[in-house]
Design an enzyme around this catalytic site. Structure first.
Site, PDB file in Angstrom:
ATOM      1  N   TYR B 429       5.326  -1.316  -5.129  1.00 18.42           N
ATOM      2  CA  TYR B 429       3.949  -1.802  -5.338  1.00 18.42           C
ATOM      3  C   TYR B 429       3.811  -3.310  -5.144  1.00 18.42           C
ATOM      4  O   TYR B 429       4.787  -4.015  -5.023  1.00 18.42           O
ATOM      5  CB  TYR B 429       3.330  -1.262  -6.616  1.00 18.42           C
ATOM      6  N   GLU B 430       2.582  -3.758  -5.025  1.00 16.49           N
ATOM      7  CA  GLU B 430       2.277  -5.154  -4.661  1.00 16.49           C
ATOM      8  C   GLU B 430       2.854  -5.527  -3.305  1.00 16.49           C
ATOM      9  O   GLU B 430       3.291  -6.663  -3.103  1.00 16.49           O
ATOM     10  CB  GLU B 430       2.818  -6.129  -5.707  1.00 16.49           C
ATOM     11  N   GLY B 431       2.873  -4.575  -2.375  1.00 20.68           N
ATOM     12  CA  GLY B 431       3.495  -4.822  -1.078  1.00 20.68           C
ATOM     13  C   GLY B 431       4.956  -4.434  -1.148  1.00 20.68           C
ATOM     14  O   GLY B 431       5.726  -5.033  -1.892  1.00 20.68           O
TER      15      GLY B 431
END
Lengths: 571, 571
Positions: B429-431
């Site tokens: 997550y978050e890239g």
């Protein structure tokens, strides 16, 4: 895309890479003709694809449960198990005298790989029976053999291995389970065992526990341990399950994965047991069982790696995100360089791990067929490497599989997470990978490294032979083998503690070089043109280089590990 | 041993290693005196140890559930959240005008690290508010700021980030959520968003959703996206939660871990939203939020690594198996070389990852305090490295933690498995870490590698300075920096596709060299005598060498990735 057993890879590895051609040339395995091998691989592939793979999610979502003292297996598992049993897949390598097919263990390993890739939880069950069959063939009395082997081979009954107790894990010698002679040739077994895979279930009519216990006159430690057959139901005069034995399942472990495989805490409460082998010689008998079981666990890792890889590839080839960066791409995320890198790595590692496990099983077969010391040493040396690299690969590939899925990998519905959770135990059970490494650098190198050097000679010989035609691949393999040789020469001069300090990285490096070697052989077999050559190039160019840093770590010595006191560690 | 926040490590890193001393020397952060920093670290440590850590198992065993359309959080979470809010821990770095403490982000990162180590699931909640606070501070109208910032800073309300849609993950530009002007300055938001962490719960009185959506005249792709504030309850004239907005939680994801953190599928059904920033400039606003959020996710990885390490160490120091191989040992498995190797590696990696994240947050603070381009570039460059290495370290250390536990690691009761399952999402997550690597080698190296070279100058300068006193540690760090420099010089000359092909291994190598650098600085601060020097020696001698193979892989190019066709991969 559902699981598809990689039959072509097995066929290629057996035909061209792992030296299996020597096996059917022996008298013992003369029946393992090319046609038979192909038929076995093809039919097992169908079983895995069509019967076993559909059970994978059931095993996770509706795991085995303990109800009123008995274990109920996951939906469909009984039918899946019966298909394995009725097809004769459990006893492929069993003695024909007791109903087995007498085929090479390499075929058993191949089939187990396919089954594990389809559904690890159910695939674990026959492994235990296979280990037990081997132990009984090697050590049991004729009477026990005649009673148990036909049932285990046919799959009517299943086997378990009972080593671990709460205080006795890697230190098996600390066990306290007792065996007291009943005076009639049988023994009363009393104690608690933990981590008993498939310790109970409803898929077969009897469950045969091989239990390590100590006789009243047994010495402390491993030298005083004996092995006993303790069936769930005591066979009657006709050999059918009779009265219930004094044993029970206390509880099931709540595990991170493998929910379909019940892990039991077993209580033996004066249960009737029959000794297997000599008194106080239980560890030796157990080791017979454990060696091939260790390879089989490595094979589990390879199988799960295959399943996780196929699953991730299928997802990548469906998932579209943004503009493809390549010409004539698929338009899916599989076009992106980093996703492609992960996918090719997954395939390349799985292929290498499978080659190593099949090379190990081939050595086991040759040792069995010829009794040759060299083959025995080769099998013994390759076993910890196959176990650790197979399972490390299973974990690594499943981790990459989650990553390829992105957010969907963390969501259970896709199944990517299940591979990751299920396979995690494989680097722990049957001897942790750390224990494997200690075995490798100590016991398996008591020959002064002779077996290691012979393997390195073989690798370098092959690389030299390919210098003209496949130099770009052959040269780094040769150089890596030389680096490994130097590290090995150093290692065998060290004391045990120094060896142990570097054991795991040494083991990883050896696996890496072997993996590159079998990739190189695949490329040679393709004459440098074909998909396996491309795969070999990926492995040799991108993955092989890490052998060097592993070997640096292997040679770093023990002192630095203890430079931080326990108090400093706890800050 | 329960979790104990490693306050001394934070203090040491801030005092001696990551250059934090520059921060309180600025006007903006003049109040971050040594006493204040120590007080914050100490008090946050107590909160983490005493209030948050006891929630860890609840979050796993009794995860958040969706009942009648509302999310009920895990037992104790509401009280834990209130303790974080009431202590002012959410708004440490918030603007004092809106109730924040105005302290450096480095302290926020330190506190978040401690909270994540104690219980990741609950620790994720304030991260989202912190990101939202930043985005609003930078982009929102004064009216929105005055309405929302005080509530978010105090923790009375919490924030969420709504980017992802089923077809729009890494490719945010593919989103289809619509925003239609209502004519009164507000917008009607309609669409479905997935993976919304803490999208609903019962711990605060309102939930503020920042939602990316496209206006009717928005261009396709990322350029046509705008950002909207869409509160669960529309604030009334007094700024209190009023009428329910037209949005709802459709379902919760069933995840591998982080069960205590509800991951929502959100449906916006003509919900009322207020635009944040300019029309069509939503991505820029979101990136404000995302940059520090990315670092914060790296920090999560570090925190979990710490928790998993402490947990494994405590287990090892209790578990006895066999005879200790060393003199004056503990008599536990921590005496065994391979177990000790794992434990020291866990500590060494965690320490390095923490140093990198604090160096990154220090650069963020300096950039914020001085507006200097060099600091901005440093913060931007270190962010993907801190995010990826922090999370990779969390996963690796949690995996080792399971291994140290042996069979008990696979059994859920010990909690070792929870760390492993919980932390797995952080590299996604978050890239994903692959996206971070692409950011690093493309956007963050649009300066021709200038920032990378400046970091390498700094590393080499430090290593040169320590040549006389700590040569054995300094020399390999200097050499590794040189190897990394050569690879960087090569990389910046390559086309994007070639960079992307090697992005992840390049990113790993950079993190490795930075990790060694901060270990070296720790040893220098100890003048080569002390536990951190021993830890540095372990890292530099045993872990640093793998930068070389990572860089070989980074330089292997894109072609080999596509040498296997998709059809060949699927065989």
């Amino acid at each position: 895309m559902p699981y598809r057993a990689p039959v072509a890879d097995f066929q290629f590895l057996l035909d061209h890479v792992v030296g299996f051609e020597a096996v059917p040339a022996t008298e013992k395995f003369a029946e393992a003709t090319a046609d038979t091998v192909t038929a076995i691989l093809t039919e097992a592939g169908k079983l895995a694809d069509e019967v076993i793979a559909p059970l994978q999610r059931n095993g996770d979502l509706q795991g085995a449960v303990l109800e009123n003292g008995v274990v109920r297996s996951s939906p469909g598992f009984k039918e899946g198990y019966e298909a394995m049993a009725e097809g004769g897949w459990i006893g492929i390598s069993g003695d024909p005298e007791y109903g087995g097919m007498g085929l090479p263990f390499t075929l058993t390993a191949s089939v187990n790989d396919m089954i594990a890739g389809a559904c690890l939880a159910i695939g674990l069950n026959p492994l235990l029976s296979q280990g037990q069959i081997e132990a009984l063939e090697a050590h049991a009395s004729d009477e026990l053999k005649e009673l148990y082997l036909p049932k285990l081979t046919s799959g009517e009954w299943t086997g378990t291995m009972n080593l671990t107790e709460p205080q006795a894990g890697s230190d098996v010698g600390a066990l306290t389970t007792k065996a007291v002679p009943n005076g009639d040739g049988t023994f009363a077994i009393t104690g608690q065992k933990i981590y008993i895979s498939w310790g109970d279930h409803d898929m077969a009519e009897n469950i045969c526990h091989l239990v390590l216990a100590r006789l009243p006159d047994g010495a402390p430690g491993t030298k005083g341990i004996s092995l006993f057959m303790v069936p769930k139901y005591i066979p009657d005069e006709n050999g059918n399950p009779g009265k219930a034995n004094d044993l029970r399942v206390v509880s099931l472990e709540h595990k991170m994965g493998l929910h379909g495989s019940p892990t039991c805490v077993m209580s033996y409460e004066g249960a009737t047991g029959w000794i297997v082998g000599e008194e106080h010689a239980g560890m030796a008998a157990m080791f017979t069982m454990m060696n091939n079981a260790r390879l089989n666990v490595g094979v589990q890792g390879v199988g799960v790696a295959e399943g996780a890889y196929q699953h991730a590839l299928a997802y990548a080839l469906e998932r579209k995100q943004g503009k493809t960066p390549i010409e004539n791409g698929t338009g899916t995320i599989a076009d992106f360089a980093d996703v492609r890198r992960m996918l090719v790595q997954m395939r390349a590692e799985t292929y290498a791990a499978r080659a190593i496990s099949l090379a190990c099983s081939t050595a086991i077969d040759m040792a069995g067929a010829t009794g040759d010391k060299g083959w025995k040493a080769r099998a013994a040396f390759l076993t910890p490497i196959a176990k650790s690299y197979g399972t490390d690969t299973g974990i690594k590939v499943a981790e990459l599989g989650v990553q390829v899925h992105g957010g969907m990998g963390y969501v259970e519905e896709t199944g990517a997470a299940q591979y990751y959770r299920d396979v995690r135990v494989t680097s722990i059970y049957e001897g942790t990978n750390g224990i494997q490494a200690m075995d490798l650098v100590a016991r398996k190198m008591m020959d002064g490294g002779d077996m290691a050097f012979r393997l390195l000679d073989e690798i370098e010989g092959t690389a030299e032979g390919a210098r003209e035609t496949l130099g770009e691949l052959a040269k780094p393999v040769w150089e890596a083998a030389e680096t490994l040789r130097e590290a090995t020469e150093w290692l065998v001069e060290q004391d045990l503690q120094t060896r142990f300090a570097g054991a795991v990285p040494y083991q990883s490096a050896f696996a890496r070089v072997l993996g590159a070697y079998y990739h190189l052989k695949s490329a040679i077999a393709e004459e440098g043109r074909g998909p396996r050559t491309a795969l070999a190039a990926f492995y040799i160019e991108r993955l092989l280089p890490d052998h060097a840093s592993s070997l640096e770590q292997a040679r770093a010595g023990a002192e630095g590990l203890y430079a931080l006191s326990v108090e400093d560690l706890a800050v």
